[in-house]
Design a protein around this motif. Structure first.
Motif, short mmCIF file in Angstrom:
data_model
loop_
_atom_site.label_atom_id
_atom_site.label_comp_id
_atom_site.label_asym_id
_atom_site.label_seq_id
_atom_site.Cartn_x
_atom_site.Cartn_y
_atom_site.Cartn_z
N PRO A 1 0.80 -1.23 0.00
CA PRO A 1 0.00 0.00 0.00
C PRO A 1 0.83 1.28 0.00
N GLU A 2 1.95 1.29 0.72
CA GLU A 2 2.76 2.51 0.79
C GLU A 2 3.57 2.77 -0.49
N LYS A 3 3.55 1.82 -1.42
CA LYS A 3 4.29 1.98 -2.68
C LYS A 3 3.38 2.32 -3.86
N ARG A 4 2.07 2.46 -3.62
CA ARG A 4 1.13 2.57 -4.73
C ARG A 4 0.99 3.98 -5.30
N VAL A 5 1.53 4.97 -4.63
CA VAL A 5 1.47 6.35 -5.12
C VAL A 5 2.91 6.85 -5.26
N VAL A 6 3.27 7.24 -6.47
CA VAL A 6 4.61 7.76 -6.72
C VAL A 6 4.48 9.06 -7.50
N GLU A 7 5.06 10.10 -6.97
CA GLU A 7 5.14 11.39 -7.66
C GLU A 7 6.62 11.75 -7.75
N ALA A 8 7.14 11.74 -8.96
CA ALA A 8 8.59 11.88 -9.13
C ALA A 8 8.89 12.32 -10.56
N PRO A 9 10.12 12.79 -10.80
CA PRO A 9 10.49 13.19 -12.17
C PRO A 9 10.59 11.99 -13.11
N ALA A 10 10.26 12.24 -14.35
CA ALA A 10 10.31 11.20 -15.37
C ALA A 10 11.72 10.99 -15.88
N LYS A 11 12.04 9.74 -16.14
CA LYS A 11 13.23 9.37 -16.90
C LYS A 11 12.73 8.65 -18.14
N ILE A 12 13.06 9.19 -19.31
CA ILE A 12 12.45 8.73 -20.57
C ILE A 12 13.35 7.73 -21.28
N PHE A 13 12.75 6.65 -21.74
CA PHE A 13 13.46 5.63 -22.52
C PHE A 13 12.59 5.23 -23.70
N HIS A 14 13.22 4.94 -24.82
CA HIS A 14 12.50 4.49 -26.01
C HIS A 14 12.71 3.00 -26.27
N ASP A 15 13.35 2.33 -25.34
CA ASP A 15 13.63 0.92 -25.50
C ASP A 15 13.96 0.36 -24.12
N GLN A 16 13.54 -0.86 -23.84
CA GLN A 16 13.83 -1.43 -22.54
C GLN A 16 15.32 -1.64 -22.31
N ASN A 17 16.07 -1.85 -23.39
CA ASN A 17 17.51 -2.01 -23.24
C ASN A 17 18.19 -0.71 -22.82
N GLU A 18 17.60 0.44 -23.19
CA GLU A 18 18.14 1.72 -22.73
C GLU A 18 18.04 1.82 -21.21
N LEU A 19 16.94 1.34 -20.66
CA LEU A 19 16.78 1.38 -19.21
C LEU A 19 17.80 0.44 -18.55
N LYS A 20 18.02 -0.72 -19.12
CA LYS A 20 19.00 -1.64 -18.56
C LYS A 20 20.39 -1.04 -18.58
N THR A 21 20.73 -0.36 -19.69
CA THR A 21 22.04 0.29 -19.78
C THR A 21 22.21 1.33 -18.68
N ALA A 22 21.16 2.12 -18.46
CA ALA A 22 21.21 3.14 -17.41
C ALA A 22 21.33 2.48 -16.03
N PHE A 23 20.63 1.37 -15.82
CA PHE A 23 20.72 0.65 -14.54
C PHE A 23 22.13 0.13 -14.33
N ASP A 24 22.70 -0.51 -15.35
CA ASP A 24 24.04 -1.07 -15.23
C ASP A 24 25.09 0.01 -14.97
N ALA A 25 24.83 1.22 -15.50
CA ALA A 25 25.78 2.33 -15.33
C ALA A 25 25.57 3.07 -14.01
N GLY A 26 24.60 2.65 -13.22
CA GLY A 26 24.35 3.30 -11.94
C GLY A 26 23.71 4.67 -12.05
#
Length: 606
Positions: free
Chosen positions: A443-468
């Motif tokens: 329940p405490e995780k169901r509302v998120v208000e935060a800045p967007a990080k935009i990706f056009h491919d799921q691999n872009e998100l993985k690259t950003a995750f791997d890069a910290g």
């Protein structure tokens, strides 16, 4: 009738909205029913082609007029664990048909692909469209008009919805769905998820990951977590298209074979040649559709069915909306805890009482319509049973479902549900419409208000995750993943990475015009965003840093920027040329061009 007025009210509004299209549909299938199969009126050359390969006895029966003939539509292949058991079914079905003076022929095979194999791969871009291909492939087989009824052999994600669309397109024919059943339990699903998350963090290697996956997916049958495949089986039973108690019996067991033989004989009994004619299009009415949606919510089922149920209903002339699905979720209690909504797997659900217990609890508390037609006869109450092997070891007998759950941590009574609602909601706001499943989200995780990080491919998100680079609170926006863009692949590959960040204490949500499937879990995910980016949706105007609010409690999906400024922004563009070819994607360009929005089932069928 359902005793709950809220269920009745939603059913009534679906019926009223659907009246013109439903009446036209029923008129079509009743006209076709009155004509009967063309087999009896084919020219001799045509008819001889239709049974040239049959044995002498079957050929003699088919040359006459009175033999009921079953068309088998099979999704068999031996690469996929869920469909491998179907290799044996055609001969079981033919033998059972002969025992009661009927015949059976494989009318056609249909493709069956596995989202587990293609997850995160290019082939996933064919996955959703395979549903409509399956419907068309089944139609090709049934177009020979040689059959008095059809049986459908399918299990997994797009296969059963595609077969259901075909069964309703040929709604003048009786139809019974025959499952293969889940594989026996292997490595617990929560342990598998833990290894995946450790691998995403680089804390274990590929060898450990592969060993874990092999212990999870280890034999014939459906994956044991409660994703789309097992949601499919629940739906076919609660909508009256299975024989009672047949959904979750393991493959290659005496009871599984007995259920297959029984379903064959039942399909022959409900043809127009007998006294219990029960065409599929008459079974699947507004009440059956509502029963299916209620079952989905009561079990915490797959979000993919916000697409599939809309498309299945449309094939029967019924106009189901996301709002209907959301409103039914609000009034349906959650009675099952099966992974990812709990630690148990579907075998534990079956052992605790299974579908018979679930249906009885929902019926007794007024959440289901009992006054429906099914392949078993009239009334859903006949499904409040357990299927068992008969004393002779070859037939099926049934006993009433147990009065108490065999495991109250897995399957609850309606008087003491795990939750007062099903946890699947529609999100609305200035980004459009989306779907969120919150039953596995704290329940405490169901509302998120935060800045967007935009990706056009799921691999872009993985690259950003791997890069910290994914630090702080944020909303990951993965766009250009809708049906028009690239076929709307599942993005379940992102779940372990986002789960790692959530466990680190970050506030994280996902917003996408793609899919996340029934295996999505603890990360709040606004999925199926419509209009999609490729179709000019507001999601295409988002920029990095824009504040976004995902509110799973209030049902809101908002872009928190100046409205006037936002409206003047140009639409973002993405290079989708890499999605146009390879692994057969070039053949699906007409599908991407013709597909409708997710709110209408992401279907190419009008």
């Amino acid at each position: 009738m359902s005793a709950d007025r809220r269920i009745e009210a939603i059913t009534d509004r679906i019926r009223e909205r659907s009246a013109p299209t439903r009446e036209a549909y029923l008129a079509r299938i009743r006209k076709k029913s009155a004509e009967g199969p063309k087999r009896s009126a084919l020219a001799c050359g045509n008819l001889a082609h239709g049974f040239a390969a049959c044995g002498p006895d079957d050929k003699a029966r088919l040359a006459g007029d009175a033999t009921p003939n079953l068309g088998i539509i099979t999704s068999y292949n031996d690469m996929l664990s869920a469909h491998q058991p179907f290799e044996r079914y055609p001969e079981l079905i033919r033998a059972a048909a002969r025992e009661v003076g009927g015949t059976a022929q494989v009318a056609s095979g249909v493709p069956a692909m596995c989202d587990g194999v293609t997850q995160g791969q290019a082939g996933m871009e064919l996955s959703l469209f395979s549903r409509d291909v399956i419907a068309m492939a089944a139609a090709v087989g049934l177009s020979h008009d040689m059959y008095d009824a059809a049986v459908y052999l399918g299990v997994c994600d797009k296969i059963v919805p595609g077969l259901a669309i075909a069964a309703l397109t040929f709604g003048h024919l009786p139809a019974i769905f025959m499952p293969a059943g889940p594989m026996t339990s292997g490595l617990p699903n929560d342990e598998k998820a833990k290894i995946r998350q450790l691998y995403a963090e680089g804390k274990v290697g590929r060898d450990a990951l592969l060993e874990s996956e092999m212990k999870s997916y280890h034999g014939p049958g459906t994956c044991t977590f409660y994703g789309t495949a097992n949601s499919n089986q629940m739906l076919m039973e609660i909508m009256g298209l299975h024989t009672p108690g047949s959904s979750f019996v393991n493959p290659n067991t005496p009871l599984r074979d007995a259920l297959t033989r029984e379903a064959t004989k039942r399909a022959l009994a409900i043809t127009a040649l007998g006294n219990e004619f029960t065409p599929a299009g008459e079974i699947v009415d507004e009440r059956a559709v509502v029963n299916g949606v209620v079952g989905l919510h009561a079990t915490g089922g797959s979000t993919n069915h916000t697409l599939h149920l809309v498309a299945i209903a449309a094939a029967a002339g019924i106009k189901l909306t996301w709002q209907d699905i959301s409103d039914l979720s609000d009034v349906t209690p959650l009675l099952a805890r099966v992974y990812p909504n709990g630690l148990a797997d579907v075998n534990h659900f079956q052992a605790a009482g299974g579908m018979g217990f679930l249906i009885r609890e929902l019926l007794d508390d007024g959440f289901l319509h009992d006054d429906v037609r099914t392949v078993w006869g009239t009334g859903l109450r006949a499904y409040t049973v357990e299927a068992k092997l008969g004393f002779d070891g070859t037939t099926v007998m049934r006993a009433p479902a147990p009065a108490e759950s065999g495991d109250a941590k897995v399957l609850a009574k309606a008087s003491a549900p795990f939750s007062a609602n099903g946890g699947l909601r529609v999100l609305k706001g200035n980004m459009g419409e989306a779907v969120i499943k919150v039953s596995a989200v704290k329940p405490e995780k169901r509302v998120v208000e935060a800045p967007a990080k935009i990706f056009h491919d799921q691999n872009e998100l993985k690259t950003a995750f791997d890069a910290g680079e994914l630090t702080g609170d944020f909303v990951a926006v993965v766009r250009f993943q809708g049906p028009k863009a690239n076929g709307m692949p599942e993005l379940h590959k992102l779940t372990p990475m986002l789960g790692v960040l959530l466990d680190r204490g970050q506030k994280v949500a996902l917003v996408t015009d793609g899919r996340m499937s029934g295996a999505s879990g603890k990360v709040p995910a606004a999925i199926h965003v419509t209009p999609e980016a490729k179709d000019g949706g507001a999601i295409a105007r988002l920029r990095d840093g824009d504040m976004v609010r995902v509110d799973g409690d209030a049902g809101r999906l908002e872009i928190l920027v100046d409205e006037a400024e936002f409206g003047t922004r140009p639409l973002a563009e993405a290079d989708l040329s890499g999605n146009d070819y390879g692994i057969g994607r070039e053949l699906f360009a007409p599908f991407r061009a013709a597909v409708g929005p997710a709110t209408e089932g992401a279907s190419i069928f009008g």
